[in-house]
Design a protein around this motif. Structure first.
Motif, PDB file in Angstrom:
ATOM      1  N   ASP A  52      -3.064  -4.522  -7.684  1.00  0.00           N
ATOM      2  CA  ASP A  52      -3.283  -4.652  -6.245  1.00  0.00           C
ATOM      3  C   ASP A  52      -2.883  -3.380  -5.527  1.00  0.00           C
ATOM      4  OD1 ASP A  52      -4.053  -7.262  -6.714  1.00  0.00           O
ATOM      5  OD2 ASP A  52      -2.009  -8.045  -6.434  1.00  0.00           O
ATOM      6  N   LYS A  53      -3.250  -3.288  -4.246  1.00  0.00           N
ATOM      7  CA  LYS A  53      -2.781  -2.198  -3.396  1.00  0.00           C
ATOM      8  C   LYS A  53      -1.309  -2.374  -3.092  1.00  0.00           C
ATOM      9  CE  LYS A  53      -7.090  -1.129  -0.925  1.00  0.00           C
ATOM     10  NZ  LYS A  53      -7.736  -1.060   0.416  1.00  0.00           N
ATOM     11  N   ILE A  54      -0.657  -1.236  -2.813  1.00  0.00           N
ATOM     12  CA  ILE A  54       0.724  -1.274  -2.332  1.00  0.00           C
ATOM     13  C   ILE A  54       0.673  -1.214  -0.812  1.00  0.00           C
ATOM     14  CG2 ILE A  54       2.972  -0.157  -2.346  1.00  0.00           C
ATOM     15  CD1 ILE A  54       2.227   1.087  -5.041  1.00  0.00           C
ATOM     16  N   VAL A  55       1.276  -2.220  -0.159  1.00  0.00           N
ATOM     17  CA  VAL A  55       1.308  -2.258   1.304  1.00  0.00           C
ATOM     18  C   VAL A  55       2.767  -2.247   1.728  1.00  0.00           C
ATOM     19  CG1 VAL A  55       0.665  -3.501   3.388  1.00  0.00           C
ATOM     20  CG2 VAL A  55      -0.869  -3.506   1.413  1.00  0.00           C
ATOM     21  N   ILE A  56       3.190  -1.140   2.376  1.00  0.00           N
ATOM     22  CA  ILE A  56       4.569  -1.015   2.856  1.00  0.00           C
ATOM     23  C   ILE A  56       4.515  -1.104   4.375  1.00  0.00           C
ATOM     24  CG2 ILE A  56       6.689   0.310   2.735  1.00  0.00           C
ATOM     25  CD1 ILE A  56       5.474   1.904   0.428  1.00  0.00           C
ATOM     26  N   GLN A  57       5.093  -2.159   4.905  1.00  0.00           N
ATOM     27  CA  GLN A  57       4.957  -2.436   6.329  1.00  0.00           C
ATOM     28  C   GLN A  57       6.010  -1.704   7.147  1.00  0.00           C
ATOM     29  OE1 GLN A  57       5.132  -6.736   6.129  1.00  0.00           O
ATOM     30  NE2 GLN A  57       2.924  -6.904   6.518  1.00  0.00           N
ATOM     31  N   CYS A  58       5.556  -1.216   8.327  1.00  0.00           N
ATOM     32  CA  CYS A  58       6.449  -0.586   9.296  1.00  0.00           C
ATOM     33  C   CYS A  58       5.771  -0.668  10.661  1.00  0.00           C
ATOM     34  CB  CYS A  58       6.745   0.867   8.923  1.00  0.00           C
ATOM     35  SG  CYS A  58       7.796   1.716  10.147  1.00  0.00           S
ATOM     36  N   VAL A  85      -3.205   7.436   0.042  1.00  0.00           N
ATOM     37  CA  VAL A  85      -2.296   6.810   0.993  1.00  0.00           C
ATOM     38  C   VAL A  85      -2.937   6.855   2.375  1.00  0.00           C
ATOM     39  CG1 VAL A  85       0.007   6.825   2.014  1.00  0.00           C
ATOM     40  CG2 VAL A  85      -0.319   7.498  -0.390  1.00  0.00           C
ATOM     41  N   VAL A  86      -2.954   5.689   3.050  1.00  0.00           N
ATOM     42  CA  VAL A  86      -3.518   5.583   4.389  1.00  0.00           C
ATOM     43  C   VAL A  86      -2.484   4.908   5.290  1.00  0.00           C
ATOM     44  CG1 VAL A  86      -5.346   4.583   5.824  1.00  0.00           C
ATOM     45  CG2 VAL A  86      -5.862   5.445   3.512  1.00  0.00           C
ATOM     46  N   MET A  87      -2.256   5.520   6.492  1.00  0.00           N
ATOM     47  CA  MET A  87      -1.386   4.902   7.483  1.00  0.00           C
ATOM     48  C   MET A  87      -2.267   4.247   8.541  1.00  0.00           C
ATOM     49  SD  MET A  87       1.507   6.558  10.003  1.00  0.00           S
ATOM     50  CE  MET A  87       2.428   7.259   8.650  1.00  0.00           C
ATOM     51  N   LYS A  88      -2.008   2.964   8.845  1.00  0.00           N
ATOM     52  CA  LYS A  88      -2.811   2.244   9.818  1.00  0.00           C
ATOM     53  C   LYS A  88      -2.682   2.884  11.200  1.00  0.00           C
ATOM     54  CE  LYS A  88      -2.771  -2.346   7.672  1.00  0.00           C
ATOM     55  NZ  LYS A  88      -2.434  -3.774   7.881  1.00  0.00           N
ATOM     56  N   PRO A  89      -3.762   2.848  11.987  1.00  0.00           N
ATOM     57  CA  PRO A  89      -3.689   3.409  13.344  1.00  0.00           C
ATOM     58  C   PRO A  89      -2.662   2.658  14.197  1.00  0.00           C
ATOM     59  CG  PRO A  89      -5.966   3.038  12.672  1.00  0.00           C
ATOM     60  CD  PRO A  89      -5.111   2.394  11.647  1.00  0.00           C
ATOM     61  N   TYR A  90      -1.959   3.366  15.058  1.00  0.00           N
ATOM     62  CA  TYR A  90      -0.933   2.823  15.959  1.00  0.00           C
ATOM     63  C   TYR A  90       0.112   2.003  15.209  1.00  0.00           C
ATOM     64  CZ  TYR A  90      -4.649   3.972  19.237  1.00  0.00           C
ATOM     65  OH  TYR A  90      -5.634   4.628  19.929  1.00  0.00           O
ATOM     66  N   SER A  91       0.341   2.390  13.971  1.00  0.00           N
ATOM     67  CA  SER A  91       1.265   1.647  13.115  1.00  0.00           C
ATOM     68  C   SER A  91       1.844   2.594  12.092  1.00  0.00           C
ATOM     69  CB  SER A  91       0.533   0.498  12.413  1.00  0.00           C
ATOM     70  OG  SER A  91       1.323  -0.055  11.399  1.00  0.00           O
ATOM     71  N   GLY A  92       2.940   2.224  11.499  1.00  0.00           N
ATOM     72  CA  GLY A  92       3.516   3.010  10.417  1.00  0.00           C
ATOM     73  C   GLY A  92       3.264   2.400   9.068  1.00  0.00           C
ATOM     74  N   THR A  93       2.494   1.305   8.998  1.00  0.00           N
ATOM     75  CA  THR A  93       2.259   0.624   7.731  1.00  0.00           C
ATOM     76  C   THR A  93       1.401   1.484   6.816  1.00  0.00           C
ATOM     77  OG1 THR A  93       2.463  -1.545   8.755  1.00  0.00           O
ATOM     78  CG2 THR A  93       1.262  -1.427   6.671  1.00  0.00           C
ATOM     79  N   LEU A  94       1.860   1.601   5.542  1.00  0.00           N
ATOM     80  CA  LEU A  94       1.147   2.386   4.547  1.00  0.00           C
ATOM     81  C   LEU A  94       0.382   1.469   3.619  1.00  0.00           C
ATOM     82  CD1 LEU A  94       3.851   5.023   3.464  1.00  0.00           C
ATOM     83  CD2 LEU A  94       2.059   5.258   5.204  1.00  0.00           C
ATOM     84  N   GLU A  95      -0.837   1.869   3.270  1.00  0.00           N
ATOM     85  CA  GLU A  95      -1.620   1.209   2.235  1.00  0.00           C
ATOM     86  C   GLU A  95      -1.915   2.238   1.157  1.00  0.00           C
ATOM     87  OE1 GLU A  95      -5.108  -0.605   3.721  1.00  0.00           O
ATOM     88  OE2 GLU A  95      -4.048  -2.203   4.796  1.00  0.00           O
ATOM     89  N   ILE A  96      -1.456   1.953  -0.096  1.00  0.00           N
ATOM     90  CA  ILE A  96      -1.601   2.903  -1.198  1.00  0.00           C
ATOM     91  C   ILE A  96      -2.540   2.282  -2.218  1.00  0.00           C
ATOM     92  CG2 ILE A  96      -0.390   4.226  -2.969  1.00  0.00           C
ATOM     93  CD1 ILE A  96       2.149   3.949  -1.299  1.00  0.00           C
TER      94      ILE A  96
END
Length: 1159
Positions: A52-58, A85-96
């Protein structure tokens, strides 16, 4: 020193001032400038699946909206340089996206920072690790051989996965190894046998490990176990297989789950019990698993530390093991720091209160930098877990981080300090309506914001200033609480927010409602299958609220079945089945509250039949029957009924054999020889008996000699000279073998004779002839068959046949104590003459004639009295006095009566006579009556005469003076004179003998009414009936007197028409055909007075008495004067009286006519 003195007084002097800042924890409206606040972050320990993808929430908020940056393993992590690695817009959450990449490259410790111009907020350190499911290490498992009864451990040793796998044991067919008190799986996965049995032998014990994240299962190589029985290990006291020794230790962290295990070996298998030395196991948090071998305590706290003792026990002894438990604690919050909103020049305080074991170390950071590096030497004062900020200025906003850590973990918290100057604003919507149930707390919110913090004031109905006192509580956040709301608290409430920069108010409304309550709760039901179950649920609620009633079954929805009928106040389940059993809950709710009530439904039915009948311990006369009980269907089995069928003697007939308690599943059955048994079992509960089980296999018992002899042996003679010996034969079941016959033996009692015997088969009686008449015989009947004789039979006594008695009773004597009773005595008949069993004596007697009669009376029926037993006297009751009787006596046996004794004649003395046979009245004169009577039917002696008593009866049924007259026996007619006219008389007449008077006969009669002689005056003032009548109508007379006197003074005529009608000429009165009385006295039979009555109900007698009290008048008669001197005029002519007038004349006279009757 100056710097210390500047900050030190602040800690003591500002504590009270800062309490509001500490407790407020205000939310700053997002339209105002504020530092970042972390709103969402991933857990500290993040295990990911490499597929699965790695999702690190912030996520964070702030004004301006924060920007985000990351570090990995303590260094800057440049998100833009890594295409995966992608950081969501207006967010610090990373999706790897780790597809096609090595997942290990992204393992590490990540931390997110949210920043804006007012400060920086940090997340926890997030450790990212890949889940792993390694293969089992190769090892060679040697086959295990173990003696029966020995302990055994099969080791699993699973590979270390991330997270740890779930362990279970199965075979090649994926069938789990059954676990019980003897076979246990330990927490580490090993399989323990307290003692092995032959059925434990198998070649494929396989340990499996299931890895949760990867959803994979790894298996260990099979282990072969063979249980030997050539040298089994015997019984022994328990011993611990794990843990070893007498004592062990265990450390657990606060808040985690404590698991302790004790696995014991021994034979028989030991039972394990747990206790805590010096204390109790915590209630509500303790549970036992693996047949009490594992003790589990959840949410551990410091009080759970101590010594835990496990005890293993079997019948040979017990053994103990103590586990010393220590409780440590990673840091945990007592009070985390909260955001501060300060106005310029205000003072605030930040606190970071934590606890742990060991005690945590606290470090402060500002905007992610160490406190010392950020402030150097001019920062706020730090006192361990407290920071005091004094005289803050605009532009000094920042985010403070508190980090508390010990060897078991850490805590990190962000708290910003925002320096603002803002007038009050109220955040609670205006005109909000609060609905609350009576007697519940009501919370009216007044969320506000301002800097300085506004002061909140509440008013009720725009007038009353609400103080912080019972029942009101004003919280620091401005909320008004009414601890127990009542209807009087309903109304409009106003809150105001004030600081030095302005004022703001808001209105809210409170409505207090009646609570919702279930008045009639559903009740526990026990219902037989196929019947109906009814649950009631009657509800009371506030009429302004909409009520909703719903039903649940076992906390879920009701089955979609038409058998479930839900009404407004009840639930009905029709044709109940086993699946309907459970807990039914009635839930009634409004938008404000709810109430619920539950009741269980137990569906019962007769038990299922037992199964698997087995016969063991087979012996000559007994066998053990074992069975498996069927389902008791929710009604405990009370007993088992065991039935048998004798296939040899009574095929197809089931007979009850015995019952055993419902807790038993086996019974030792006592059997009879020579029976082909089949058994079946039926279970019984409160509902009834189950269907019978499938019959057992046939069990045959061997033949033997009889165990018993026939019963109910009798010897009775049916004719003179014979003796019939009879008995109840044995059944085929009792015969014990083939060739059943009976040996019948007899001899005369008390005579030295040998026994005479005869064998009888297929019969139940034997007739012995040529016996003496009625002599006792000793009799025995013994059963025997092809295998021998039965037991020695008991001796019974019988008698040969009887004959009629030879002799009558002698010495018959009669004694006559009174005129209706006689006593007869006789001598008993000797036993030889009776010639049978004495049943008693019969006394025959007959009345021959009266003593005054010369000839014998015809058709006098003979009477007989029977007296059982050896009686020698008898009483003859109900005799007729003054009579001649004959009597004789016979003796009776079972054959009949003997000859009669000679006739004995006796006489009864004189008695009182019976009543006269009749009493009639005739020739009713004005003052005379003629009586005629007949002599008694039974004189019972010499009749001496008659006594007559008579007396008048007045209108109130009272008896007047009595007169008594005596007449000779030859007189049967008498005329009485000097009687009162129109008077009822009652007569009593009885006959007498020399013995005394007999019972009387009564009669009532009236004297005649005088209407034929003119000018005859009778003084009615002396008559008793008149005085009574006047008293009854006195009040009415007083009124009518006035009318009478007025009419008299005016010379008017009196209404005497009724009297004319009532006194018509007797010569024209119709005569009644039957008795010659005048029709005037009784128009119909209904007007006759009843016999024995005192006053006629229709008033006829009163009319007659009233008429009789008038002066006679007729055509040409002179006028008369009343007693008051009033004149009664002359009347001429007679009025014809029609039928209706005649009827009316039977009514009581009017008071006016009564006045006119005065003379």
């Amino acid at each position: 020193m100056d710097k210390k003195q500047k900050w030190a007084p602040g800690l003591e002097g500002v504590l009270l001032i800062l309490l509001s800042h500490m407790a407020a924890g205000l939310e700053v409206p997002l339209d105002l400038p504020q530092p970042p606040t972390i709103t969402l972050q991933s857990p500290k320990d993040y295990i990911f699946d490499p597929r699965d993808k790695i999702v690190i929430q912030c996520e964070a908020k702030g004004n301006p909206h924060p920007s985000f940056s990351w570090t990995r393993n303590g260094t800057n992590f440049d998100v833009e340089t890594d295409s995966k690695v992608v950081m969501k817009p207006y967010s610090g959450t990373l999706e790897i996206d780790i597809s096609g990449e090595k997942a290990e490259a992204y393992e590490g410790t990540y931390q997110c920072t949210a920043s804006n111009e007012h400060g920086k907020a940090l997340t926890n350190n997030i450790v990212i690790r890949q889940s792993r499911s390694p293969l089992w290490s190769k090892e060679k498992n040697e086959a295990i051989q173990v003696q029966k009864g020995s302990p055994l451990v099969l080791h699993c040793r699973p590979p270390a996965g991330l997270p740890p796998p779930v362990i279970f044991w199965m075979d090649h067919n994926f069938q789990r190894v059954p676990l019980d008190n003897r076979v246990t799986q330990a927490l580490n996965g090993d399989l323990y046998f307290s003692n092995v049995l032959p059925e434990d032998t198998r070649s494929n014990y396989i340990c499996y490990a299931r890895f949760y994240h990867t959803q994979t299962i790894q298996q260990k190589d099979p282990i072969s176990v063979t249980v030997l029985t050539n040298n089994p290990k015997g019984e022994r006291r328990p011993g611990f297989m794990w843990p070893v020794g007498e004592m062990s230790t265990k450390m657990v962290l606060r808040g985690e789950t404590l698991e302790l295990e004790c696995i014991a070996e021994g034979l028989p298998t030991p039972e394990v019990m747990w206790q805590k030395d010096g204390g109790r196991l915590p209630s509500g948090r303790t549970s036992f698993h693996e047949f009490k071998k594992t003790l589990t305590i959840i949410d551990v706290n410091e009080d759970d530390a101590g010594d835990y003792r496990c005890t293993a026990t079997n019948k040979l002894g017990s053994v103990h093991h103590i586990i010393k438990v220590t409780v440590k604690a990673a840091p945990f919050w007592i009070s985390a720091p909260r955001n501060l909103i300060l106005a310029p020049n205000e003072t605030g305080i930040l606190t970071c209160r934590v606890n742990g074991n060991p005690k945590p170390k606290i470090n402060w950071f500002v905007n992610g930098r160490s406190f010392k590096d950020f402030y150097e030497d001019n920062g706020p004062k730090v006192e361990e877990d407290t920071i005091i900020l004094s005289n803050v200025q605009s532009g000094s906003s920042a985010v403070f981080q508190c980090n508390a850590s010990n060897e078991f973990g850490y805590l990190l918290a962000n708290a910003f300090v925002s320096v603002l100057a803002e007038p009050p604003r109220i955040l609670t919507p205006a005109n909000k309506v609060y609905l609350v149930i009576m007697n519940n707390p009501a919370l009216l919110h007044c969320a506000s914001f301002g800097s300085p913090i506004p002061a909140i004031t509440w008013f009720k109905d725009g007038q009353t200033n609400i103080k912080n006192s019972d029942p009101y509580v004003i919280h620091e956040n401005g909320t008004l609480e009414i601890n127990m709301a009542q209807p009087m608290h309903s109304g409009k409430y106003t809150c105001t927010a004030t600081n030095n920069l302005g004022f703001k108010e808001n209105h809210v409304f409170l409505e207090v409602k009646e609570p919702t309550r279930i008045l009639t709760q559903p009740k526990y039901r026990v219902v037989q299958r196929g019947m109906s179950a009814l649950f009631e649920c009657k509800v009371k609620h506030d009429s302004s609220l909409i009520i909703n009633i719903s039903w649940l079954k076992d906390n879920g929805e009701l089955p979609d079945d038409q058998r479930f009928e839900v009404d407004d106040e009840s639930l009905t389940i029709r044709d109940v089945t086993e699946e309907d059993a459970g807990t039914y809950t009635c839930i009634t709710n409004t938008i404000l509250d709810q109430d619920s009530a539950s009741a269980m439904l137990t569906v019962v039915e007769k038990p299922d039949p037992p199964t698997d009948l087995e016969l063991t311990d087979q012996m000559e006369r007994s066998v053990r029957l074992t069975w498996i009980p069927g389902d008791e269907n929710n009604s405990p089995i009370q007993n088992f009924l065991i039935e048998y069928m004798d296939m040899l003697h009574q095929p197809g007939v089931w007979v009850n054999l015995t019952e055993v308690p419902g807790t038993s599943t086996t019974a030792q059955l006592q059997l009879s020889p020579y029976v082909y048994y089949m058994f079946r079992v039926r279970a019984q509960n409160d509902v009834g008996y189950s269907d019978p089980s499938i019959p057992s296999a046939q069990y045959r018992t061997n033949p033997s000699a009889p165990d018993e002899n026939p019963t109910n042996v009798k010897g009775v003679g049916t004719e003179p000279g014979n003796l019939v010996i009879s008995w109840k034969p044995l059944t085929g079941f009792q015969s014990n073998g083939p060739g059943l016959e009976y040996k019948v033996m007899w001899r005369q009692k008390d005579v030295e004779d040998d026994w005479t015997s005869m064998n009888v088969g297929n019969n139940s009686q034997l007739t012995v002839t040529q016996t003496p008449t009625y002599v006792p015989y000793e009799i025995k009947v013994q059963a025997f068959n092809d295998y021998g004789n039965g037991p020695e039979p008991a001796v019974v006594t019988g008698f040969s046949g009887e004959d009629l008695p030879l002799s009558p009773p002698d010495g018959v004597k009669v004694t006559v104590p009174n005129s209706t009773l006689a006593e007869v005595q006789w001598d008993p008949v000797s036993n030889p003459s009776i010639r049978g069993e004495l049943k008693g004596y019969r006394v025959y007697y007959r009345r021959v004639r009266g003593q005054h009669d010369s000839q014998e009376e015809a058709e006098q029926q003979e009477q007989v009295l029977t007296f059982s037993g050896n009686r020698t006297e008898a009483m003859l009751p109900d005799l007729q006095p003054y009579s001649v009787y004959n009597v004789f006596v016979t003796v009776v046996n079972n054959k009949g009566e003997g000859p009669p004794s000679p006739n004995k004649t006796f006489e009864t003395p004189e008695g009182v006579p019976g009543p006269p046979s009749f009493l009639n009245t005739m020739d009713h004169g004005l003052d005379t009556l003629t009586l005629k009577w007949g002599p008694p039917l039974s004189n019972n002696g010499h009749l001496t005469g008659y006594t007559l008593i008579y007396h008048p009866v007045n209108t109130t049924n009272e008896l007047g003076p009595a007169k008594k007259k005596f007449f000779p026996a030859n007189v049967t007619t008498i005329t009485l004179d000097s009687l009162n006219a129109s008077m009822l008389y009652k007569f009593y007449l009885n006959a007498e003998t020399r013995k005394g008077p007999g019972p009387n006969i009564t009669k009532e009669a009236y004297t005649a009414i005088d209407t034929a002689v003119p000018n005859r005056q009778v003084d009615i003032a002396t008559q008793g009936w008149f005085i009574g009548l006047m008293c009854a109508i006195a009040l009415l007379i007083l009124v009518l007197l006035i009318v009478c006197f007025i009419k008299r003074n005016k010379g008017g005529k009196y209404p005497v028409k009724e009297k004319e009608d009532a006194h018509q000429d007797p010569e024209i009165q119709p005569m009644k055909e039957d008795d010659g009385t005048f029709g005037e006295y009784s128009d119909t039979e209904d007007h006759k007075p009843l016999k024995g009555s005192r006053t006629p109900s229709n008033g006829t007698v009163r009319r007659d008495e009233s008429d009789d009290s008038l002066v006679d008048y007729g055509e040409g008669g002179d006028g008369q004067f009343n007693e008051d001197g009033s004149f009664i005029g002359q009347y001429s002519g007679k009025k014809e009286k029609d039928t209706h007038e005649g009827n009316e004349s039977s009514e009581a006279p009017s008071p006016v006519n009564a006045m006119n009757s005065f003379v």
